[in-house]
Design a protein around this motif. Structure first.
Motif, PDB file in Angstrom:
ATOM      1  N   ALA A 332       0.835  -1.201   0.000  1.00 38.93           N
ATOM      2  CA  ALA A 332       0.000   0.000   0.000  1.00 38.93           C
ATOM      3  C   ALA A 332       0.866   1.247   0.000  1.00 38.93           C
ATOM      4  CB  ALA A 332      -0.906  -0.008   1.224  1.00 38.93           C
ATOM      5  N   ALA A 333       0.432   2.277  -0.703  1.00 38.49           N
ATOM      6  CA  ALA A 333       1.165   3.541  -0.774  1.00 38.49           C
ATOM      7  C   ALA A 333       1.495   4.035   0.633  1.00 38.49           C
ATOM      8  CB  ALA A 333       0.326   4.578  -1.514  1.00 38.49           C
ATOM      9  N   GLY A 334       2.759   4.411   0.819  1.00 39.77           N
ATOM     10  CA  GLY A 334       3.228   4.890   2.105  1.00 39.77           C
ATOM     11  C   GLY A 334       4.028   3.866   2.883  1.00 39.77           C
ATOM     12  N   TYR A 335       3.801   2.566   2.601  1.00 38.06           N
ATOM     13  CA  TYR A 335       4.547   1.503   3.276  1.00 38.06           C
ATOM     14  C   TYR A 335       6.047   1.662   2.997  1.00 38.06           C
ATOM     15  CZ  TYR A 335       6.215  -3.174   4.427  1.00 38.06           C
ATOM     16  OH  TYR A 335       6.909  -4.233   4.966  1.00 38.06           O
ATOM     17  N   PRO A 336       6.945   1.480   3.968  1.00 39.06           N
ATOM     18  CA  PRO A 336       6.752   0.891   5.296  1.00 39.06           C
ATOM     19  C   PRO A 336       6.403   1.887   6.403  1.00 39.06           C
ATOM     20  CG  PRO A 336       9.074   1.184   4.904  1.00 39.06           C
ATOM     21  CD  PRO A 336       8.386   1.664   3.665  1.00 39.06           C
ATOM     22  N   GLU A 337       6.173   3.140   6.053  1.00 34.92           N
ATOM     23  CA  GLU A 337       5.726   4.101   7.064  1.00 34.92           C
ATOM     24  C   GLU A 337       4.188   4.070   7.102  1.00 34.92           C
ATOM     25  OE1 GLU A 337       8.022   5.305   8.883  1.00 34.92           O
ATOM     26  OE2 GLU A 337       9.663   4.606   7.598  1.00 34.92           O
ATOM     27  N   LYS A 338       3.550   5.153   7.456  1.00 36.70           N
ATOM     28  CA  LYS A 338       2.088   5.200   7.512  1.00 36.70           C
ATOM     29  C   LYS A 338       1.527   4.975   6.110  1.00 36.70           C
ATOM     30  CE  LYS A 338      -1.776   8.024   9.169  1.00 36.70           C
ATOM     31  NZ  LYS A 338      -2.176   9.305   9.790  1.00 36.70           N
ATOM     32  N   TYR A 339       0.637   4.014   5.974  1.00 31.57           N
ATOM     33  CA  TYR A 339       0.183   3.609   4.652  1.00 31.57           C
ATOM     34  C   TYR A 339      -1.332   3.739   4.497  1.00 31.57           C
ATOM     35  CZ  TYR A 339      -0.438  -0.625   7.446  1.00 31.57           C
ATOM     36  OH  TYR A 339      -0.773  -1.511   8.441  1.00 31.57           O
ATOM     37  N   VAL A 340      -1.751   3.765   3.247  1.00 32.70           N
ATOM     38  CA  VAL A 340      -3.162   3.872   2.878  1.00 32.70           C
ATOM     39  C   VAL A 340      -3.849   2.526   3.134  1.00 32.70           C
ATOM     40  CG1 VAL A 340      -4.757   4.328   0.980  1.00 32.70           C
ATOM     41  CG2 VAL A 340      -2.591   5.580   1.124  1.00 32.70           C
ATOM     42  N   ASP A 400      -5.512  -0.603  -8.613  1.00 35.37           N
ATOM     43  CA  ASP A 400      -5.536   0.736  -8.028  1.00 35.37           C
ATOM     44  C   ASP A 400      -4.120   1.291  -7.981  1.00 35.37           C
ATOM     45  OD1 ASP A 400      -5.537   2.810  -5.820  1.00 35.37           O
ATOM     46  OD2 ASP A 400      -7.666   2.283  -5.815  1.00 35.37           O
ATOM     47  N   GLU A 401      -3.938   2.545  -8.370  1.00 36.53           N
ATOM     48  CA  GLU A 401      -2.609   3.156  -8.422  1.00 36.53           C
ATOM     49  C   GLU A 401      -1.986   3.314  -7.029  1.00 36.53           C
ATOM     50  OE1 GLU A 401      -4.149   7.814  -8.549  1.00 36.53           O
ATOM     51  OE2 GLU A 401      -3.230   6.902 -10.319  1.00 36.53           O
ATOM     52  N   ARG A 402      -2.786   3.118  -5.991  1.00 34.95           N
ATOM     53  CA  ARG A 402      -2.252   3.220  -4.630  1.00 34.95           C
ATOM     54  C   ARG A 402      -1.541   1.941  -4.184  1.00 34.95           C
ATOM     55  NH1 ARG A 402      -7.611   4.991  -1.638  1.00 34.95           N
ATOM     56  NH2 ARG A 402      -8.377   3.449  -3.162  1.00 34.95           N
ATOM     57  N   LEU A 403      -1.594   0.918  -5.006  1.00 32.78           N
ATOM     58  CA  LEU A 403      -0.783  -0.274  -4.778  1.00 32.78           C
ATOM     59  C   LEU A 403       0.517  -0.127  -5.566  1.00 32.78           C
ATOM     60  CD1 LEU A 403      -3.428  -3.136  -5.072  1.00 32.78           C
ATOM     61  CD2 LEU A 403      -2.283  -2.374  -2.978  1.00 32.78           C
ATOM     62  N   PHE A 404       1.647  -0.418  -4.921  1.00 35.97           N
ATOM     63  CA  PHE A 404       2.914  -0.334  -5.646  1.00 35.97           C
ATOM     64  C   PHE A 404       3.706  -1.620  -5.462  1.00 35.97           C
ATOM     65  CE2 PHE A 404       4.410   0.853  -1.425  1.00 35.97           C
ATOM     66  CZ  PHE A 404       5.736   0.430  -1.385  1.00 35.97           C
ATOM     67  N   TYR A 405       4.661  -1.854  -6.350  1.00 31.60           N
ATOM     68  CA  TYR A 405       5.476  -3.062  -6.292  1.00 31.60           C
ATOM     69  C   TYR A 405       6.807  -2.807  -6.991  1.00 31.60           C
ATOM     70  CZ  TYR A 405       3.639  -3.621 -11.052  1.00 31.60           C
ATOM     71  OH  TYR A 405       3.291  -3.424 -12.376  1.00 31.60           O
ATOM     72  N   ARG A 406       7.803  -3.590  -6.610  1.00 29.31           N
ATOM     73  CA  ARG A 406       9.088  -3.511  -7.306  1.00 29.31           C
ATOM     74  C   ARG A 406       8.992  -4.238  -8.638  1.00 29.31           C
ATOM     75  NH1 ARG A 406      14.407  -4.056  -3.575  1.00 29.31           N
ATOM     76  NH2 ARG A 406      15.186  -4.580  -5.659  1.00 29.31           N
ATOM     77  N   LYS A 407       9.727  -3.739  -9.612  1.00 33.58           N
ATOM     78  CA  LYS A 407       9.664  -4.303 -10.963  1.00 33.58           C
ATOM     79  C   LYS A 407      10.946  -5.034 -11.351  1.00 33.58           C
ATOM     80  CE  LYS A 407       6.456  -0.616 -12.120  1.00 33.58           C
ATOM     81  NZ  LYS A 407       6.436  -0.111 -10.716  1.00 33.58           N
ATOM     82  N   ASP A 408      11.780  -5.323 -10.336  1.00 32.85           N
ATOM     83  CA  ASP A 408      13.061  -5.975 -10.632  1.00 32.85           C
ATOM     84  C   ASP A 408      13.283  -7.245  -9.831  1.00 32.85           C
ATOM     85  OD1 ASP A 408      13.291  -4.744  -8.163  1.00 32.85           O
ATOM     86  OD2 ASP A 408      15.272  -3.887  -8.535  1.00 32.85           O
ATOM     87  N   ILE A 409      12.219  -7.842  -9.293  1.00 31.85           N
ATOM     88  CA  ILE A 409      12.362  -9.078  -8.521  1.00 31.85           C
ATOM     89  C   ILE A 409      12.673 -10.239  -9.466  1.00 31.85           C
ATOM     90  CG2 ILE A 409      11.286 -10.640  -6.861  1.00 31.85           C
ATOM     91  CD1 ILE A 409      11.636  -7.785  -5.797  1.00 31.85           C
ATOM     92  N   GLY A 410      13.764 -10.939  -9.195  1.00 31.05           N
ATOM     93  CA  GLY A 410      14.106 -12.114 -10.005  1.00 31.05           C
ATOM     94  C   GLY A 410      14.594 -11.804 -11.399  1.00 31.05           C
ATOM     95  N   ARG A 411      14.936 -10.573 -11.659  1.00 25.44           N
ATOM     96  CA  ARG A 411      15.298 -10.191 -13.024  1.00 25.44           C
ATOM     97  C   ARG A 411      16.755 -10.484 -13.376  1.00 25.44           C
ATOM     98  NH1 ARG A 411      10.996 -10.118 -16.171  1.00 25.44           N
ATOM     99  NH2 ARG A 411       9.632  -8.304 -15.947  1.00 25.44           N
ATOM    100  N   GLN A 412      17.603 -10.657 -12.383  1.00 24.86           N
ATOM    101  CA  GLN A 412      19.028 -10.809 -12.671  1.00 24.86           C
ATOM    102  C   GLN A 412      19.591 -12.123 -12.144  1.00 24.86           C
ATOM    103  OE1 GLN A 412      20.655  -7.287 -10.904  1.00 24.86           O
ATOM    104  NE2 GLN A 412      19.917  -5.942 -12.509  1.00 24.86           N
TER     105      GLN A 412
END
Length: 422
Positions: A332-340, A400-412
């Motif tokens: 959720a947006a804001g993680y790991p601090e205060k999040y939505v 929902d745009e308030r969800l985010f994720y890394r785009k480089d997991i397992g890429r290398q």
């Protein structure tokens, strides 16, 4: 059999999914679980309510209880269950101190010759900062106690390190967990994790995994509980894994027996392969999160039988698929601090599996309730292929745009497979 999984996150959902495949289980419970765990009967008992959990296990004549998170371990759940004669797969609070106190873990490692980084222990901020100025940067600052995976700062400058010291010892951001801190040598090398089923002197290693702690791509941003993982790890040779089991996991299990704190449960070693060999970054006294979500899907064994065999002192003869697994966390947006919160959860395709973590139901709709919301995973021939499948699946949903994720997991990760049995 009646089986209970204690916990409510993605790791516990992975355990529940794997256990649900056992034809020996009649009733599978999760306490408290979450609304995404449709494979289990969720029970509204908090994971640290040791009295409530023990009473429930006794009422339902539970044949085995498995503990996912760390807090119940330090609350003495294994001690209580053992006193009540209730079967449980978890370390006592005395053995779980390997995770509950970094100072204790360091002291054990030094005493018994388990390789780890040089360190010093402080309760006074000025003394710690003086030491940091002597040592220079980069350097690592750790809260001694449990801090939900967020009590570690890898400081690139002396100034950043000193701010971390003040944050923990002066501002008390981790309360009592940060009342003592560890200032540790910065190690360079290849990080990986190795978990093992342990019963006193017996140690049975799983396959190696790698998680990604930083919030953003290219290992940038704050530390989190983990933003994704993959298994196995290509560039860790089989010989290194064998040495790691013998010189780190086995030696630590033996040390705990000698110390009068015999360990039964999952021993998790966060490791780094340096030019001077493998060293321990940290120990956990339970399944890792999110490593569990990419390791268990590759296990061919009936997980319930593994637990029972280990508790009986038998070799579970672990078997692994000749495949790779990659998992990506949506946060959720804001993680790991205060999040939505209350972000709608999309429906993912059938090509991937989903482990739900921070979710709840609102007016019949699945929404986010935690910082790490879920993990999308896939099994394929290679880590990269599994990652491609996960990212393609994520792209196809209306998210929902308030969800985010890394785009480089397992890429290398270059893929090579371990033997069937480590």
């Amino acid at each position: 059999m009646n089986v209970l999984v204690v916990g409510h996150g993605g790791r516990e959902h992975s355990l529940v999914q794997k256990l649900a495949g056992s034809n020996r289980i009649d009733n599978l419970y999760a306490a408290p679980g979450n609304t995404g765990m449709h494979e289990a009967i969720c029970v509204a008992i908090q994971e640290t309510d040791v009295d409530g959990l023990a009473a429930f296990a006794k009422q339902k004549e539970m044949d085995l209880t498995i503990v996912g998170p760390e807090n119940p371990l330090m609350a003495g759940i294994a001690n209580r269950f053992q006193t009540e004669g209730l079967p449980i797969f978890a370390p006592t609070k005395e053995a779980a101190l390997l995770e509950g106190s970094k100072q204790f873990a360091k002291d054990v490692m030094i005493k018994y010759g388990v390789p780890t980084a040089a360190y010093a222990v402080f309760t006074d901020a000025e003394a710690a900062k003086s030491y940091i100025h002597e040592q220079g940067a980069p350097i690592v600052i750790k809260a001694d106690g449990l801090a939900a995976g967020k009590g570690v700062v890898v400081a690139q400058t002396v100034e950043e390190a000193c701010r971390a010291v003040d944050s923990m010892l002066v501002d008390k951001v981790f309360a009592q967990a940060g009342a003592t801190i560890i200032v540790e040598e910065y190690l360079q090398g290849r990080e990986f994790s190795l978990m093992a089923f342990v019963h006193h002197n017996q140690v049975f290693s799983m396959i190696a995994a790698q998680d990604h702690k930083r919030a953003f791509d290219n290992d940038e941003g704050p530390n989190t509980g983990g933003m994704g993982a993959f298994a196995p790890v290509a560039d860790i040779p089989k010989e290194t894994l064998t040495t790691t089991q013998e010189e780190i996991l086995q030696k630590t299990a033996d040390a705990m027996v000698t110390e009068g704190r015999p360990f039964t449960g999952i021993l998790y070693a966060g490791l780094i392969l340096t030019e001077n060999g493998v060293k321990v970054i940290e120990f956990n006294a339970r399944f890792g999160d999110p490593e569990t979500q990419v390791v268990l899907p590759l296990m061919e064994n009936d997980l319930l039988q593994v637990f029972l065999d280990v508790l009986a002192g038998k070799d579970p003869e672990l078997r692994w698929k000749n495949k790779a697994c990659t998992g990506v966390v949506l946060a959720a947006a804001g993680y790991p601090e205060k999040y939505v919160k209350n972000i709608p959860i999309p429906n993912f395709g059938r090509d991937c599996f989903v482990n739900y973590a921070g979710v709840s139901l609102t007016e019949g709709e699945l929404v986010s309730s935690g910082g790490r919301v879920l993990l999308v995973g896939n099994i394929a021939d290679t880590t990269e292929e599994a990652a491609d499948n996960v990212y393609e699946n994520i792209r196809q949903v209306d998210m929902d745009e308030r969800l985010f994720y890394r785009k480089d997991i397992g890429r290398q990760a270059k893929m090579q497979f371990p033997s069937k049995k480590l």
